[in-house]
Design a protein around this motif. Structure first.
Motif, PDB file in Angstrom:
ATOM      1  N   ARG A   1     -29.018  27.943   2.124  1.00  0.00           N
ATOM      2  CA  ARG A   1     -28.590  27.361   3.388  1.00  0.00           C
ATOM      3  C   ARG A   1     -27.138  27.705   3.704  1.00  0.00           C
ATOM      4  NH1 ARG A   1     -30.857  23.040   5.848  1.00  0.00           N
ATOM      5  NH2 ARG A   1     -31.905  22.352   3.930  1.00  0.00           N
ATOM      6  N   THR A   2     -26.846  27.902   4.979  1.00  0.00           N
ATOM      7  CA  THR A   2     -25.464  28.086   5.437  1.00  0.00           C
ATOM      8  C   THR A   2     -24.711  26.764   5.319  1.00  0.00           C
ATOM      9  OG1 THR A   2     -26.020  29.868   6.960  1.00  0.00           O
ATOM     10  CG2 THR A   2     -24.054  28.585   7.482  1.00  0.00           C
ATOM     11  N   SER A   3     -23.438  26.837   4.950  1.00  0.00           N
ATOM     12  CA  SER A   3     -22.625  25.621   4.868  1.00  0.00           C
ATOM     13  C   SER A   3     -21.292  25.859   5.565  1.00  0.00           C
ATOM     14  CB  SER A   3     -22.389  25.206   3.404  1.00  0.00           C
ATOM     15  OG  SER A   3     -21.663  26.197   2.706  1.00  0.00           O
ATOM     16  N   ILE A   4     -20.747  24.792   6.139  1.00  0.00           N
ATOM     17  CA  ILE A   4     -19.472  24.880   6.854  1.00  0.00           C
ATOM     18  C   ILE A   4     -18.531  23.818   6.329  1.00  0.00           C
ATOM     19  CG2 ILE A   4     -20.565  25.822   8.921  1.00  0.00           C
ATOM     20  CD1 ILE A   4     -20.340  23.082  10.209  1.00  0.00           C
ATOM     21  N   ASP A   5     -17.239  24.093   6.475  1.00  0.00           N
ATOM     22  CA  ASP A   5     -16.209  23.180   5.990  1.00  0.00           C
ATOM     23  C   ASP A   5     -16.108  21.947   6.891  1.00  0.00           C
ATOM     24  OD1 ASP A   5     -13.836  22.562   4.304  1.00  0.00           O
ATOM     25  OD2 ASP A   5     -12.787  22.807   6.221  1.00  0.00           O
ATOM     26  N   LEU A   6     -15.686  20.841   6.311  1.00  0.00           N
ATOM     27  CA  LEU A   6     -15.504  19.598   7.053  1.00  0.00           C
ATOM     28  C   LEU A   6     -14.594  19.776   8.258  1.00  0.00           C
ATOM     29  CD1 LEU A   6     -15.095  17.023   4.135  1.00  0.00           C
ATOM     30  CD2 LEU A   6     -16.833  16.917   5.932  1.00  0.00           C
ATOM     31  N   ASP A   7     -13.495  20.504   8.066  1.00  0.00           N
ATOM     32  CA  ASP A   7     -12.543  20.687   9.173  1.00  0.00           C
ATOM     33  C   ASP A   7     -13.153  21.518  10.295  1.00  0.00           C
ATOM     34  OD1 ASP A   7     -10.632  19.184   7.915  1.00  0.00           O
ATOM     35  OD2 ASP A   7      -9.547  20.898   7.065  1.00  0.00           O
TER      36      ASP A   7
ATOM     37  N   MET B   1     -11.785  26.422  -1.300  1.00  0.00           N
ATOM     38  CA  MET B   1     -12.439  27.718  -1.375  1.00  0.00           C
ATOM     39  C   MET B   1     -11.763  28.707  -0.433  1.00  0.00           C
ATOM     40  SD  MET B   1     -16.413  26.467  -1.507  1.00  0.00           S
ATOM     41  CE  MET B   1     -16.908  25.084  -2.560  1.00  0.00           C
ATOM     42  N   SER B   2     -12.045  29.991  -0.616  1.00  0.00           N
ATOM     43  CA  SER B   2     -11.356  31.025   0.156  1.00  0.00           C
ATOM     44  C   SER B   2     -11.846  31.104   1.598  1.00  0.00           C
ATOM     45  CB  SER B   2     -11.529  32.395  -0.524  1.00  0.00           C
ATOM     46  OG  SER B   2     -11.020  32.381  -1.846  1.00  0.00           O
ATOM     47  N   TYR B   3     -13.101  30.714   1.846  1.00  0.00           N
ATOM     48  CA  TYR B   3     -13.674  30.897   3.183  1.00  0.00           C
ATOM     49  C   TYR B   3     -14.306  29.589   3.656  1.00  0.00           C
ATOM     50  CZ  TYR B   3     -12.983  35.686   1.718  1.00  0.00           C
ATOM     51  OH  TYR B   3     -12.409  36.855   1.252  1.00  0.00           O
ATOM     52  N   PRO B   4     -14.062  29.223   4.907  1.00  0.00           N
ATOM     53  CA  PRO B   4     -14.559  27.929   5.409  1.00  0.00           C
ATOM     54  C   PRO B   4     -16.050  27.909   5.729  1.00  0.00           C
ATOM     55  CG  PRO B   4     -13.380  29.095   7.137  1.00  0.00           C
ATOM     56  CD  PRO B   4     -13.208  29.910   5.898  1.00  0.00           C
ATOM     57  N   VAL B   5     -16.677  29.063   5.789  1.00  0.00           N
ATOM     58  CA  VAL B   5     -18.105  29.131   6.094  1.00  0.00           C
ATOM     59  C   VAL B   5     -18.782  30.041   5.086  1.00  0.00           C
ATOM     60  CG1 VAL B   5     -19.853  29.922   7.759  1.00  0.00           C
ATOM     61  CG2 VAL B   5     -17.847  28.659   8.556  1.00  0.00           C
ATOM     62  N   LEU B   6     -19.922  29.612   4.576  1.00  0.00           N
ATOM     63  CA  LEU B   6     -20.741  30.430   3.697  1.00  0.00           C
ATOM     64  C   LEU B   6     -22.058  30.696   4.418  1.00  0.00           C
ATOM     65  CD1 LEU B   6     -21.274  30.253  -0.073  1.00  0.00           C
ATOM     66  CD2 LEU B   6     -23.291  30.040   1.383  1.00  0.00           C
ATOM     67  N   LEU B   7     -22.405  31.985   4.551  1.00  0.00           N
ATOM     68  CA  LEU B   7     -23.650  32.374   5.216  1.00  0.00           C
ATOM     69  C   LEU B   7     -24.764  32.465   4.188  1.00  0.00           C
ATOM     70  CD1 LEU B   7     -22.285  35.243   7.503  1.00  0.00           C
ATOM     71  CD2 LEU B   7     -22.612  32.825   8.095  1.00  0.00           C
ATOM     72  N   GLY B   8     -25.785  31.642   4.354  1.00  0.00           N
ATOM     73  CA  GLY B   8     -26.917  31.646   3.438  1.00  0.00           C
ATOM     74  C   GLY B   8     -28.065  32.491   3.950  1.00  0.00           C
TER      75      GLY B   8
END
Length: 449
Positions: A365-371, A424-431
């Motif tokens: 799954r894709t995940s995004i940062d709280l901010d 983490m280095s990136y605010p969005v992870l593409l799943g």
């Protein structure tokens, strides 16, 4: 942009020319498909105006549309739209230079149930007594409403959602699910099993009518809650047919489903449904309103239709996927190549953020940062998911929200998890939910700012 797109239908072609009928619909309903198929079966050209394909612009004072159409049948489902005013604006743009069936101002009036009842009452159409107030105190002070059982219902909604029966003195909220609500007199038909009548009207003519019976443990008659249906077209009293036509006319609608109840031989109009479904009516009567709507659209644009063909087509509800269905994404020669990191846009109806994301085919799954979620106004939470907690033992719960993600030239709607990625280095992870269909070049990365 090219000037090839016309600003309106050509008069030189004459009334017998092939008409391009646009059905404005941002959802995949059976009714939308049935109207499009009926247009095609009547020998004219259907065009599905949906978010993936429709666009408009103003160029040198001229209003342009792509795809261009001669007439628009409005099938926007405002009762379920998160931003109905935005969708109304889209329909309003077409009214500037095209005939529009069920014009947006009429749809707005009819979609608000109390406003529609107010207009019907002033037009002399009998409706149940009703009461609307905007605070708990003023709603409780409803001495204008007769004692007994009343219906607490949302001013905007479909399928009888969240309606309830309450005593006239019960404390209730002025809102249901964040939408304004009101109270309406409960019309007791005095029958063993509760029922109402749905009449479908197109262009001032009754196409079909059915009785809708409530399930044994229900008072609501909606097909969506399990109600049974029965043909009532031939038995429909003249008074009920007249009120159905009057109600549709009073709200300036070209087609609608009108709900009625009868008490002591007196008929009342409960609601007028702009986007009433076809399936229940067809199951009961064997009549589909789609060809009648298609005929009206074609004739409104100056085209001609064989009435016998309309009658024949009305005996079938063809809600198969139309040939004119636009592709969700433009076709290309093969999968697009993206990098291990890629600049993407993450968007909701509240805002958009441009960020660098990391591709991870190991993540489902894709995940995004709280901010990021806060910046774009992500929400509401549609679900939660359990994930491994990394270095800690056990599992942690994360909220899931729907967001749109643009990778290259393609948009994807995904249900992303929200987590604190500040370390983490990136605010969005593409799943894998968005990476399917892409090639990933691990030596390629997005330029850092």
């Amino acid at each position: 942009m090219s000037n090839a797109l016309g600003s309106g239908p050509s008069d030189s072609d004459g009334p017998s020319s092939r008409v391009r009928v646009g059905v404005l619909s941002f959802h995949n309903s059976k009714e939308t498909k049935a109207i499009l198929n009926a247009v095609s079966a009547l020998g004219h050209e259907p065009v599905w105006l949906r978010e993936e394909s429709a666009r408009t612009w103003i160029e040198s004072g001229a209003l342009r549309f792509d795809p261009d159409v001669d007439v628009v049948a409005n099938r926007l489902l405002l009762t379920k739209a998160s931003q109905p005013l935005d969708d109304l604006g889209v329909a309003t743009g077409y009214t500037a230079s095209r005939p529009v069936l069920n014009p947006p101002d009429a749809v707005m009036r009819a979609s608000h149930k109390y406003a529609a009842a107010a207009l019907l009452a002033t037009a002399g159409v009998p409706v149940p007594d009703a009461y609307m107030a905007f605070t708990n105190r003023t709603l409780d002070e409803r001495d204008r409403l007769t004692a007994g059982t009343v219906v607490h219902k949302s001013a905007i909604g479909t399928h009888g959602d969240r309606m309830s029966l309450v005593d006239a003195t019960d404390a209730v909220s002025p809102r249901i699910d964040r939408r304004r609500a009101f109270l309406q007199e409960f019309i007791d038909t005095g029958t063993e099993r509760a029922f109402d009548v749905r009449v479908y009207v197109v262009d001032g003519r009754v196409v079909g009518a059915m009785k809708r019976y409530a399930p044994s443990d229900e008072w609501r008659t909606n097909v969506a809650v399990g109600g049974d249906v029965e043909d009532f077209t031939a038995a429909l009293p003249d008074e009920a047919a007249r009120l159905s036509r009057d109600a549709t006319d009073a709200l300036d609608l070209d087609y609608a489903g009108v709900d009625l109840l009868c008490r002591d031989d007196a008929w009342y109009v409960l609601e007028v449904n702009v986007t009433a479904g076809f399936k229940g009516l067809f199951d009961a009567t064997g009549i589909s309103p789609a060809p009648s709507i298609a005929r009206l659209a074609i004739e409104r644009a100056g085209g001609r239709v064989d009435p016998d063909r309309v009658t024949a087509l009305s005996t079938t509800l063809d809600d198969s996927v139309p040939d004119c269905t636009p592709p969700i994404e433009p076709t290309d020669e093969g999968p697009e190549t993206i990098g291990y990191t890629e600049r993407v846009a993450v968007s909701t109806e509240q805002g958009t953020a441009d960020v660098i994301a990391k591709s991870d085919t190991g993540a489902r799954r894709t995940s995004i940062d709280l901010d990021v979620a806060a910046t774009i106004g992500a929400g509401p939470i549609v679900d939660t998911t359990q994930v491994k907690s990394g270095s800690r033992t056990g599992r942690r719960k994360r909220a899931l929200v729907e967001v749109d993600v643009r990778i290259g030239g393609r948009w994807h709607t995904v249900t992303a998890s929200v987590e604190n990625r500040s370390h983490m280095s990136y605010p969005v992870l593409l799943g894998r939910d968005v990476l399917d269909g892409y090639r990933i070049n691990v030596t390629k990365g997005a330029p850092e700012e």
